[in-house]
Design a protein around this motif. Structure first.
Motif, short mmCIF file in Angstrom:
data_model
loop_
_atom_site.label_atom_id
_atom_site.label_comp_id
_atom_site.label_asym_id
_atom_site.label_seq_id
_atom_site.Cartn_x
_atom_site.Cartn_y
_atom_site.Cartn_z
N GLY A 1 0.78 -1.23 0.00
CA GLY A 1 0.00 0.00 0.00
C GLY A 1 0.80 1.27 0.00
O GLY A 1 0.51 2.20 0.76
N ASN B 1 -3.85 3.88 -1.03
CA ASN B 1 -3.65 2.99 0.11
C ASN B 1 -2.94 3.66 1.28
O ASN B 1 -2.98 3.16 2.40
N VAL C 1 -4.59 -1.33 6.20
CA VAL C 1 -3.49 -1.77 5.33
C VAL C 1 -2.15 -1.42 5.97
O VAL C 1 -1.23 -2.24 6.04
#
Length: 313
Positions: A79, A84, A90
């Motif tokens: 990510g 992200n 994440v």
């Protein structure tokens, strides 16, 4: 030297693997199972051993590596793209996976563990950023990188106090690196591609101060930190270009435009800022220079020409 490199097919990881092999080291390159970029590592080179592992399995690398390793470079991180960078779940998984990498390095007897930190840990500042500057990260990405720093420092110090391991932790806070093989959506790659084709590109305001470092120089800085013969190089180091490279981003764009023949066109103010916002990037790399004697070999003009030649746009 036996070295482990996670994220071995990434922009920085791949370049580091190449340089370590060229210097005669044995390299254990860690890639994800089924990685589409595995072929970029050229598996037939002497000294290269490719191991497929997911990030959450890095604490078990000693099951695949049956000899002691001296160096562990950790670039494996999910990510990193702008979208992200804002996802807490994440980025939090990256912290836990990286702690497993730290444990994997301990089990392999590594002398030093170098982590690829980021300027995103600092957040938005108007003045020069030293390693002592207060960190106020904006994105979840920057927060996670900073969280790992704190937990890794605590873990390695605990190991030292308990006599479990004397492994040093190096936190390389990497600023903006460019060069052949960079993400195609990066600013430098986008400009090189556009101007080489005589096309048009829409940019953000680009009024913030910035700093760029050529890929080969970045890799050399990381190797210098890892290979120092001093008693200890544990701690945080800004990895960036020299102070004279601190310029307004618009100056860099104008340089690229001129170096590539002044073809095509561009305009400012039409794109949204990235996940960290319109932050200034004014790194102070005196600590790195003092510890290693590091000095970049490639200035920005030369780096753009080298990148353009390699990419063959």
């Amino acid at each position: 030297m036996n070295a482990v490199v996670t994220g071995a097919t990434s922009f920085l990881g791949r370049a580091l693997v190449d340089q370590l092999l060229e210097d005669g080291n044995k390299v254990y390159a860690i890639v994800r199972p089924g990685s589409l970029n595995r072929s970029s590592l050229k598996e037939d080179r002497n000294g290269l051993i490719i191991i497929e592992r997911n990030l959450e399995e890095l604490h078990e690398l000693n099951q695949a590596i049956d000899e002691e390793c001296q160096a562990f470079y950790h670039f494996g991180w999910d990510g990193s793209g702008s979208e992200n960078r804002l996802k807490g779940e994440v980025q939090q998984k990256n912290v836990e996976d990286s702690l497993k990498a730290l444990e994997g390095a301990r089990r392999l007897g590594c002398r030093r563990f170098l982590f690829s930190g980021s300027q995103a840990e600092y957040g938005i500042h108007q003045d020069a950023m030293t390693e002592e500057t207060e960190c106020r990260p904006v994105s979840e990405y920057g927060k996670a990188k900073l969280q790992f720093l704190n937990r890794a420092m605590e873990q390695t110090e605990g190991w030292r106090q308990q006599g479990i391991a004397g492994m040093e932790y190096i936190h390389a806070r990497i600023f903006s690196v460019y060069g052949p093989g960079d993400h195609p959506w990066s600013l430098v790659e986008s400009c090189i591609r556009t101007f080489s084709r005589g096309e048009y590109i829409s940019l953000g305001e680009c009024t913030q101060m910035w700093n760029f470092l050529y890929l080969d120089d970045c890799i050399r800085a990381l190797k210098l930190l890892m290979e120092q013969e001093k008693g200890s190089v544990s701690g945080i180091y800004n990895v960036a270009g020299p102070e004279e490279e601190n310029k307004q981003l618009r100056e860099y764009i104008r340089t690229m435009y001129e170096v590539l023949g002044s073809h095509g066109s561009y305009s400012y103010g039409r794109r949204k800022p990235n996940a960290e916002g319109p932050a200034n990037l004014i790194p102070d790399s005196k600590k790195l220079i003092g510890a290693t004697g590091f000095k970049p070999y490639v200035n920005f003009r030369e780096g753009i020409l080298k990148t353009h030649k390699e990419e063959k746009y």
